[in-house]
Design a protein around this motif. Structure first.
Motif, PDB file in Angstrom:
ATOM      1  N   ASN A 128      31.582   0.755   2.075  1.00  0.00           N
ATOM      2  CA  ASN A 128      30.581   1.147   1.004  1.00  0.00           C
ATOM      3  C   ASN A 128      29.031   1.009   1.720  1.00  0.00           C
ATOM      4  OD1 ASN A 128      28.788   1.265  -1.122  1.00  0.00           O
ATOM      5  ND2 ASN A 128      29.349  -0.444  -2.225  1.00  0.00           N
ATOM      6  N   ARG A 129      28.795   2.357   2.313  1.00  0.00           N
ATOM      7  CA  ARG A 129      27.616   2.480   3.180  1.00  0.00           C
ATOM      8  C   ARG A 129      26.585   2.264   2.464  1.00  0.00           C
ATOM      9  NH1 ARG A 129      28.030   5.438   7.823  1.00  0.00           N
ATOM     10  NH2 ARG A 129      25.874   5.987   7.541  1.00  0.00           N
ATOM     11  N   LYS A 130      26.418   2.104   0.932  1.00  0.00           N
ATOM     12  CA  LYS A 130      25.279   1.760   0.314  1.00  0.00           C
ATOM     13  C   LYS A 130      25.043   0.265   0.050  1.00  0.00           C
ATOM     14  CE  LYS A 130      25.117   6.196  -2.136  1.00  0.00           C
ATOM     15  NZ  LYS A 130      24.999   6.948  -3.483  1.00  0.00           N
ATOM     16  N   LYS A 131      26.038  -0.565   0.447  1.00  0.00           N
ATOM     17  CA  LYS A 131      25.851  -2.046   0.144  1.00  0.00           C
ATOM     18  C   LYS A 131      24.784  -2.601   1.163  1.00  0.00           C
ATOM     19  CE  LYS A 131      28.309  -6.072  -0.076  1.00  0.00           C
ATOM     20  NZ  LYS A 131      29.017  -6.956  -0.986  1.00  0.00           N
ATOM     21  N   ILE A 132      23.816  -3.213   0.439  1.00  0.00           N
ATOM     22  CA  ILE A 132      23.038  -4.055   1.198  1.00  0.00           C
ATOM     23  C   ILE A 132      23.416  -5.354   1.800  1.00  0.00           C
ATOM     24  CG2 ILE A 132      20.599  -5.038   1.089  1.00  0.00           C
ATOM     25  CD1 ILE A 132      20.037  -3.206  -1.102  1.00  0.00           C
ATOM     26  N   VAL A 133      23.271  -5.502   3.037  1.00  0.00           N
ATOM     27  CA  VAL A 133      23.481  -6.635   3.900  1.00  0.00           C
ATOM     28  C   VAL A 133      22.263  -7.462   4.270  1.00  0.00           C
ATOM     29  CG1 VAL A 133      25.920  -5.809   4.657  1.00  0.00           C
ATOM     30  CG2 VAL A 133      23.668  -5.345   6.189  1.00  0.00           C
ATOM     31  N   CYS A 134      21.248  -6.827   4.335  1.00  0.00           N
ATOM     32  CA  CYS A 134      19.978  -7.576   4.641  1.00  0.00           C
ATOM     33  C   CYS A 134      18.768  -7.329   3.549  1.00  0.00           C
ATOM     34  CB  CYS A 134      19.452  -7.101   6.029  1.00  0.00           C
ATOM     35  SG  CYS A 134      17.833  -7.926   6.330  1.00  0.00           S
ATOM     36  N   SER A 135      18.966  -8.090   2.598  1.00  0.00           N
ATOM     37  CA  SER A 135      17.887  -7.817   1.405  1.00  0.00           C
ATOM     38  C   SER A 135      16.482  -8.142   1.628  1.00  0.00           C
ATOM     39  CB  SER A 135      18.274  -8.855   0.230  1.00  0.00           C
ATOM     40  OG  SER A 135      17.990 -10.290   0.730  1.00  0.00           O
ATOM     41  N   CYS A 136      15.972  -8.773   2.794  1.00  0.00           N
ATOM     42  CA  CYS A 136      14.561  -8.870   3.082  1.00  0.00           C
ATOM     43  C   CYS A 136      14.097  -7.308   3.543  1.00  0.00           C
ATOM     44  CB  CYS A 136      14.445  -9.826   4.335  1.00  0.00           C
ATOM     45  SG  CYS A 136      14.765 -11.365   3.976  1.00  0.00           S
ATOM     46  N   PHE A 137      14.806  -6.787   4.154  1.00  0.00           N
ATOM     47  CA  PHE A 137      14.390  -5.150   4.602  1.00  0.00           C
ATOM     48  C   PHE A 137      15.081  -4.311   4.104  1.00  0.00           C
ATOM     49  CE2 PHE A 137      12.900  -8.022   8.138  1.00  0.00           C
ATOM     50  CZ  PHE A 137      11.711  -7.983   8.139  1.00  0.00           C
ATOM     51  N   HIS A 138      16.112  -4.440   3.025  1.00  0.00           N
ATOM     52  CA  HIS A 138      16.986  -3.585   2.471  1.00  0.00           C
ATOM     53  C   HIS A 138      17.907  -2.546   3.348  1.00  0.00           C
ATOM     54  CE1 HIS A 138      14.697  -4.632  -1.179  1.00  0.00           C
ATOM     55  NE2 HIS A 138      13.534  -4.466  -0.420  1.00  0.00           N
TER      56      HIS A 138
ATOM     57  N   LYS B 254      19.394  -5.180  15.459  1.00  0.00           N
ATOM     58  CA  LYS B 254      18.511  -5.961  14.758  1.00  0.00           C
ATOM     59  C   LYS B 254      16.908  -5.156  15.154  1.00  0.00           C
ATOM     60  CE  LYS B 254      17.125  -9.815  16.723  1.00  0.00           C
ATOM     61  NZ  LYS B 254      16.850 -11.297  16.892  1.00  0.00           N
ATOM     62  N   LYS B 255      16.717  -4.900  16.434  1.00  0.00           N
ATOM     63  CA  LYS B 255      15.482  -4.082  16.816  1.00  0.00           C
ATOM     64  C   LYS B 255      15.296  -2.859  16.073  1.00  0.00           C
ATOM     65  CE  LYS B 255      13.115  -2.729  20.968  1.00  0.00           C
ATOM     66  NZ  LYS B 255      13.017  -2.709  22.394  1.00  0.00           N
ATOM     67  N   GLN B 256      16.367  -2.140  15.739  1.00  0.00           N
ATOM     68  CA  GLN B 256      16.220  -0.946  15.324  1.00  0.00           C
ATOM     69  C   GLN B 256      15.993  -0.796  13.675  1.00  0.00           C
ATOM     70  OE1 GLN B 256      18.762   2.329  16.706  1.00  0.00           O
ATOM     71  NE2 GLN B 256      18.758   3.504  14.771  1.00  0.00           N
ATOM     72  N   THR B 257      17.117  -1.648  13.233  1.00  0.00           N
ATOM     73  CA  THR B 257      16.972  -1.727  11.608  1.00  0.00           C
ATOM     74  C   THR B 257      16.268  -2.900  10.961  1.00  0.00           C
ATOM     75  OG1 THR B 257      18.891  -3.228  11.577  1.00  0.00           O
ATOM     76  CG2 THR B 257      19.273  -0.728  11.733  1.00  0.00           C
TER      77      THR B 257
ATOM     78  N   VAL C 261      25.853  -9.588   9.419  1.00  0.00           N
ATOM     79  CA  VAL C 261      25.303  -8.532  10.423  1.00  0.00           C
ATOM     80  C   VAL C 261      26.031  -8.522  11.543  1.00  0.00           C
ATOM     81  CG1 VAL C 261      23.410  -7.172  11.449  1.00  0.00           C
ATOM     82  CG2 VAL C 261      23.111  -8.141   9.061  1.00  0.00           C
ATOM     83  N   LYS C 262      26.161  -9.718  12.351  1.00  0.00           N
ATOM     84  CA  LYS C 262      26.854  -9.677  13.529  1.00  0.00           C
ATOM     85  C   LYS C 262      28.185  -9.175  13.493  1.00  0.00           C
ATOM     86  CE  LYS C 262      23.921 -13.424  15.557  1.00  0.00           C
ATOM     87  NZ  LYS C 262      23.767 -14.529  16.000  1.00  0.00           N
ATOM     88  N   LYS C 263      28.991  -9.992  12.326  1.00  0.00           N
ATOM     89  CA  LYS C 263      30.324  -9.497  12.209  1.00  0.00           C
ATOM     90  C   LYS C 263      30.577  -7.963  11.916  1.00  0.00           C
ATOM     91  CE  LYS C 263      34.240 -11.085   9.392  1.00  0.00           C
ATOM     92  NZ  LYS C 263      34.486 -11.689   8.137  1.00  0.00           N
ATOM     93  N   LEU C 264      29.665  -7.447  11.245  1.00  0.00           N
ATOM     94  CA  LEU C 264      29.880  -5.923  11.000  1.00  0.00           C
ATOM     95  C   LEU C 264      29.453  -5.181  12.138  1.00  0.00           C
ATOM     96  CD1 LEU C 264      30.085  -3.578   8.947  1.00  0.00           C
ATOM     97  CD2 LEU C 264      27.839  -3.859   8.403  1.00  0.00           C
ATOM     98  N   VAL C 265      28.503  -5.532  13.106  1.00  0.00           N
ATOM     99  CA  VAL C 265      28.167  -4.921  14.212  1.00  0.00           C
ATOM    100  C   VAL C 265      29.445  -4.911  15.106  1.00  0.00           C
ATOM    101  CG1 VAL C 265      26.892  -4.734  16.373  1.00  0.00           C
ATOM    102  CG2 VAL C 265      25.764  -5.014  14.192  1.00  0.00           C
ATOM    103  N   LYS C 266      30.116  -6.101  15.319  1.00  0.00           N
ATOM    104  CA  LYS C 266      31.116  -6.381  16.198  1.00  0.00           C
ATOM    105  C   LYS C 266      32.405  -5.426  15.785  1.00  0.00           C
ATOM    106  CE  LYS C 266      33.928  -9.955  18.038  1.00  0.00           C
ATOM    107  NZ  LYS C 266      34.001 -11.546  18.293  1.00  0.00           N
TER     108      LYS C 266
END
Length: 59
Positions: free
Chosen positions: A2-12, A33-36, A49-54
């Protein structure tokens, strides 16, 4: 995914934002992290986020 699911609520930041960052050349958690900005504020989402990136880097 689900590409629309928010994983970081601080920065949406959504799963789609992270996938786009990886497709755009990011290959590590730090680069994403630097880009998003995902995980830069409270840190609550860092593990997710780390798990998703991996996962996405492997694909």
């Amino acid at each position: 995914m689900n590409r629309k699911k928010i994983v970081c609520s601080c920065f949406h930041v959504t799963k789609g934002n992270i996938a786009d960052a990886i497709e755009g050349g990011c290959s590590s958690w730090k680069e994403v992290k630097k880009q998003t900005k995902a995980g830069k504020a409270c840190g609550h989402c860092r593990k997710k986020v780390k798990k998703l990136v991996k996962k996405l880097v492997k694909e």
